[in-house]
Design a protein around this motif. Structure first.
Motif, PDB file in Angstrom:
ATOM      1  N   GLY A 101     -94.133 -24.343 -19.307  1.00 16.48           N
ATOM      2  CA  GLY A 101     -95.262 -24.875 -18.545  1.00 16.48           C
ATOM      3  C   GLY A 101     -95.097 -24.764 -17.047  1.00 16.48           C
ATOM      4  O   GLY A 101     -95.671 -25.567 -16.285  1.00 16.48           O
ATOM      5  N   VAL A 102     -94.331 -23.767 -16.581  1.00 22.44           N
ATOM      6  CA  VAL A 102     -94.175 -23.536 -15.139  1.00 22.44           C
ATOM      7  C   VAL A 102     -95.532 -23.196 -14.538  1.00 22.44           C
ATOM      8  O   VAL A 102     -96.329 -22.457 -15.123  1.00 22.44           O
ATOM      9  N   LYS A 103     -95.795 -23.711 -13.349  1.00 24.87           N
ATOM     10  CA  LYS A 103     -97.125 -23.585 -12.737  1.00 24.87           C
ATOM     11  C   LYS A 103     -97.285 -22.339 -11.869  1.00 24.87           C
ATOM     12  O   LYS A 103     -98.416 -21.890 -11.630  1.00 24.87           O
ATOM     13  N   LEU A 104     -96.172 -21.788 -11.369  1.00 22.56           N
ATOM     14  CA  LEU A 104     -96.259 -20.632 -10.469  1.00 22.56           C
ATOM     15  C   LEU A 104     -94.998 -19.790 -10.622  1.00 22.56           C
ATOM     16  O   LEU A 104     -93.891 -20.325 -10.692  1.00 22.56           O
ATOM     17  N   PHE A 105     -95.175 -18.468 -10.650  1.00 22.02           N
ATOM     18  CA  PHE A 105     -94.052 -17.537 -10.747  1.00 22.02           C
ATOM     19  C   PHE A 105     -94.066 -16.662  -9.495  1.00 22.02           C
ATOM     20  O   PHE A 105     -95.066 -15.992  -9.207  1.00 22.02           O
ATOM     21  N   VAL A 106     -92.960 -16.686  -8.764  1.00 18.49           N
ATOM     22  CA  VAL A 106     -92.801 -15.831  -7.582  1.00 18.49           C
ATOM     23  C   VAL A 106     -91.871 -14.685  -7.973  1.00 18.49           C
ATOM     24  O   VAL A 106     -90.665 -14.880  -8.125  1.00 18.49           O
ATOM     25  N   PRO A 107     -92.410 -13.478  -8.188  1.00 20.12           N
ATOM     26  CA  PRO A 107     -91.579 -12.382  -8.688  1.00 20.12           C
ATOM     27  C   PRO A 107     -90.667 -11.804  -7.619  1.00 20.12           C
ATOM     28  O   PRO A 107     -90.852 -12.028  -6.418  1.00 20.12           O
ATOM     29  N   SER A 108     -89.687 -11.049  -8.063  1.00 18.07           N
ATOM     30  CA  SER A 108     -88.726 -10.421  -7.155  1.00 18.07           C
ATOM     31  C   SER A 108     -89.381  -9.208  -6.500  1.00 18.07           C
ATOM     32  O   SER A 108     -89.268  -8.085  -6.980  1.00 18.07           O
ATOM     33  N   GLU A 109     -90.085  -9.471  -5.407  1.00 19.43           N
ATOM     34  CA  GLU A 109     -90.679  -8.419  -4.579  1.00 19.43           C
ATOM     35  C   GLU A 109     -89.835  -8.318  -3.312  1.00 19.43           C
ATOM     36  O   GLU A 109     -88.880  -7.582  -3.256  1.00 19.43           O
ATOM     37  N   PHE A 110     -90.190  -9.060  -2.272  1.00 17.28           N
ATOM     38  CA  PHE A 110     -89.392  -9.157  -1.050  1.00 17.28           C
ATOM     39  C   PHE A 110     -88.993  -7.774  -0.521  1.00 17.28           C
ATOM     40  O   PHE A 110     -87.832  -7.503  -0.229  1.00 17.28           O
ATOM     41  N   GLY A 111     -89.976  -6.906  -0.398  1.00 15.29           N
ATOM     42  CA  GLY A 111     -89.748  -5.549   0.093  1.00 15.29           C
ATOM     43  C   GLY A 111     -91.070  -4.922   0.476  1.00 15.29           C
ATOM     44  O   GLY A 111     -92.012  -5.618   0.877  1.00 15.29           O
ATOM     45  N   ILE A 112     -91.167  -3.605   0.354  1.00 18.92           N
ATOM     46  CA  ILE A 112     -92.393  -2.902   0.712  1.00 18.92           C
ATOM     47  C   ILE A 112     -93.457  -3.143  -0.354  1.00 18.92           C
ATOM     48  O   ILE A 112     -93.134  -3.535  -1.475  1.00 18.92           O
ATOM     49  N   PRO A 113     -94.734  -2.931  -0.033  1.00 20.55           N
ATOM     50  CA  PRO A 113     -95.802  -3.181  -1.014  1.00 20.55           C
ATOM     51  C   PRO A 113     -95.635  -2.334  -2.273  1.00 20.55           C
ATOM     52  O   PRO A 113     -95.253  -1.165  -2.217  1.00 20.55           O
ATOM     53  N   THR A 114     -95.935  -2.951  -3.403  1.00 19.99           N
ATOM     54  CA  THR A 114     -95.818  -2.252  -4.680  1.00 19.99           C
ATOM     55  C   THR A 114     -97.164  -2.061  -5.365  1.00 19.99           C
ATOM     56  O   THR A 114     -97.236  -1.387  -6.395  1.00 19.99           O
ATOM     57  N   GLU A 149     -82.018  -7.483   9.099  1.00 17.83           N
ATOM     58  CA  GLU A 149     -80.545  -7.424   9.016  1.00 17.83           C
ATOM     59  C   GLU A 149     -80.062  -6.090   8.456  1.00 17.83           C
ATOM     60  O   GLU A 149     -78.885  -5.747   8.620  1.00 17.83           O
ATOM     61  N   GLY A 150     -80.920  -5.341   7.790  1.00 18.75           N
ATOM     62  CA  GLY A 150     -80.534  -4.050   7.226  1.00 18.75           C
ATOM     63  C   GLY A 150     -80.990  -2.856   8.042  1.00 18.75           C
ATOM     64  O   GLY A 150     -80.898  -1.714   7.574  1.00 18.75           O
ATOM     65  N   ALA A 151     -81.467  -3.103   9.261  1.00 21.82           N
ATOM     66  CA  ALA A 151     -82.003  -2.016  10.087  1.00 21.82           C
ATOM     67  C   ALA A 151     -80.939  -0.960  10.403  1.00 21.82           C
ATOM     68  O   ALA A 151     -81.213   0.247  10.386  1.00 21.82           O
ATOM     69  N   LEU A 152     -79.731  -1.400  10.691  1.00 26.15           N
ATOM     70  CA  LEU A 152     -78.666  -0.441  11.027  1.00 26.15           C
ATOM     71  C   LEU A 152     -78.307   0.415   9.820  1.00 26.15           C
ATOM     72  O   LEU A 152     -78.029   1.617   9.953  1.00 26.15           O
ATOM     73  N   ASP A 153     -78.310  -0.195   8.635  1.00 29.04           N
ATOM     74  CA  ASP A 153     -78.019   0.569   7.425  1.00 29.04           C
ATOM     75  C   ASP A 153     -79.084   1.631   7.186  1.00 29.04           C
ATOM     76  O   ASP A 153     -78.781   2.762   6.796  1.00 29.04           O
ATOM     77  N   LEU A 154     -80.339   1.266   7.399  1.00 29.76           N
ATOM     78  CA  LEU A 154     -81.431   2.220   7.208  1.00 29.76           C
ATOM     79  C   LEU A 154     -81.287   3.411   8.142  1.00 29.76           C
ATOM     80  O   LEU A 154     -81.639   4.544   7.783  1.00 29.76           O
ATOM     81  N   GLY A 167     -86.854  13.689   8.941  1.00 29.17           N
ATOM     82  CA  GLY A 167     -88.290  13.831   9.179  1.00 29.17           C
ATOM     83  C   GLY A 167     -88.629  13.468  10.612  1.00 29.17           C
ATOM     84  O   GLY A 167     -87.810  13.604  11.526  1.00 29.17           O
ATOM     85  N   LYS A 168     -89.834  12.939  10.822  1.00 27.33           N
ATOM     86  CA  LYS A 168     -90.286  12.622  12.176  1.00 27.33           C
ATOM     87  C   LYS A 168     -89.788  11.274  12.669  1.00 27.33           C
ATOM     88  O   LYS A 168     -89.528  11.087  13.860  1.00 27.33           O
ATOM     89  N   GLY A 169     -89.725  10.298  11.773  1.00 27.43           N
ATOM     90  CA  GLY A 169     -89.267   8.972  12.177  1.00 27.43           C
ATOM     91  C   GLY A 169     -90.262   8.218  13.034  1.00 27.43           C
ATOM     92  O   GLY A 169     -89.888   7.285  13.749  1.00 27.43           O
ATOM     93  N   THR A 170     -91.535   8.600  12.972  1.00 24.40           N
ATOM     94  CA  THR A 170     -92.547   7.959  13.814  1.00 24.40           C
ATOM     95  C   THR A 170     -93.448   6.995  13.042  1.00 24.40           C
ATOM     96  O   THR A 170     -94.289   6.320  13.634  1.00 24.40           O
ATOM     97  N   ALA A 171     -93.298   6.941  11.720  1.00 23.15           N
ATOM     98  CA  ALA A 171     -94.133   6.035  10.920  1.00 23.15           C
ATOM     99  C   ALA A 171     -93.695   4.592  11.148  1.00 23.15           C
ATOM    100  O   ALA A 171     -92.500   4.287  11.155  1.00 23.15           O
ATOM    101  N   LEU A 239     -84.909   6.681   0.829  1.00 26.12           N
ATOM    102  CA  LEU A 239     -85.734   5.650   1.434  1.00 26.12           C
ATOM    103  C   LEU A 239     -86.359   6.122   2.741  1.00 26.12           C
ATOM    104  O   LEU A 239     -87.549   5.892   2.988  1.00 26.12           O
ATOM    105  N   GLN A 240     -85.576   6.794   3.563  1.00 30.45           N
ATOM    106  CA  GLN A 240     -86.130   7.282   4.822  1.00 30.45           C
ATOM    107  C   GLN A 240     -87.260   8.277   4.573  1.00 30.45           C
ATOM    108  O   GLN A 240     -88.301   8.240   5.248  1.00 30.45           O
ATOM    109  N   THR A 241     -87.071   9.162   3.622  1.00 32.23           N
ATOM    110  CA  THR A 241     -88.113  10.135   3.300  1.00 32.23           C
ATOM    111  C   THR A 241     -89.377   9.425   2.825  1.00 32.23           C
ATOM    112  O   THR A 241     -90.499   9.804   3.205  1.00 32.23           O
ATOM    113  N   PHE A 242     -89.183   8.383   2.038  1.00 31.45           N
ATOM    114  CA  PHE A 242     -90.301   7.611   1.519  1.00 31.45           C
ATOM    115  C   PHE A 242     -91.014   6.855   2.635  1.00 31.45           C
ATOM    116  O   PHE A 242     -92.253   6.874   2.745  1.00 31.45           O
TER     117      PHE A 242
END
Length: 285
Positions: A101-114, A149-154, A167-171, A239-242
């Motif tokens: 009877g849980v009222k709300l489910f917050v799925p594991s997104e926490f990233g780019i739109p899916t 916090e993951g900007a340097l890794d990217l 690629g261009k890296g301008t997006a 990921l960068q290509t994407f």
């Protein structure tokens, strides 16, 4: 610790997983003095903050999870499970939530739109959304873009102290600090009326920058490369290509390949008055 009584109608919470983003969310909820139970395969009592509790579960054991949720009168289940658990195990969490009877489910997104995506892990997330709809459990999906916090890794920064670009890296890419994500989750789920979150999507954005602009923020050089090297190189290369297609913006619509009607950062308004962290506030080199 805050003594504020939740005004959202959600009074008790469960978190599946306490990893990279799960732990900050746990801390943020406990700071609001609300009951939280952590569903985990391997409890580590030494890292549990005061006020929280662990429940050892098998993510595929629907009756066992449901029992824990019922015993703790859980209103909201927040899933922060890792990629390998996005398939059947998250479906099982949904089934247990329905049974309890849980009222709300917050799925594991926490990233780019899916939304609108079906390949790979996107397919798992799509299946979960449809499964929750069939079960009649409202969901609250939170798109955060890339963790600041993951900007340097990217950027593959540790390889040569430069921003390496495929690629261009301008997006433009949406970036949000993990502390802001956690604070947002805790704030919204304890203060906002249900109609603001049930079956809604929050598109967050603490900062917005392309990889080229990231180099400027870091005051470092750019190197254009064919691939990112290192232990996580293949994944970062993909990921960068994407992201170079524009998909890194939390407002991105993969159907039209453009910014959608719900713009990046539109969800920020649910945390009125909050000062969101920028890349320069978090990343130091």
């Amino acid at each position: 610790m805050s003594s504020q009584t939740p005004t959202s109608g959600y009074k008790s919470f469960a978190i599946a997983g306490v990893g990279l983003i799960g732990r900050p969310i746990l801390d943020a909820l406990l700071a609001r003095n609300v009951p939280v139970v952590v569903l985990t395969r391997s409890p580590k009592e030494d890292i549990l903050p005061a006020g929280g509790k662990f429940a050892t579960v098998d993510y595929n054991d629907v009756p066992g999870i449901a029992k824990v949720l019922k015993e703790n009168h859980v209103d909201v289940l927040i899933s922060t499970v890792a990629q390998e658990a996005l398939g059947q195990e998250q479906i099982s969490l949904a089934d247990a939530s329905h049974e309890a009877g849980v009222k709300l489910f917050v799925p594991s997104e926490f990233g780019i739109p899916t939304v609108g995506r079906t390949q790979g892990i996107f397919g798992y997330k799509k299946n979960l959304t449809e499964h929750l709809q069939k079960l009649g459990i409202p969901s609250f999906r939170i798109f955060t873009g890339w963790f600041i916090e993951g900007a340097l890794d990217l950027a593959g920064y540790e390889n040569n102290k430069k921003v390496n670009i495929i690629g261009k890296g301008t997006a433009p890419i949406s970036f949000t600090a993990m502390s802001d994500i956690a604070g947002f989750v805790a704030h919204v789920l304890t203060t906002q009326p249900r109609e603001k979150v049930e079956n809604k999507i929050a598109r967050l954005e603490g900062d917005r920058a392309s990889l080229v602009e990231l180099a400027g923020y870091l005051k470092t050089d750019i190197e254009y490369v064919d691939e990112i090297t290192g232990p996580h190189g293949p994944n970062t290369t993909f990921l960068q290509t994407f992201l170079d297609t524009g998909a890194g913006s939390t407002g991105w619509d993969p159907v039209t390949n453009s910014e959608g009607p719900e713009k990046a950062g539109s969800g920020n308004a649910l945390w009125e008055g909050h000062q969101w962290k920028r890349i320069v506030d978090v990343v130091q080199v």
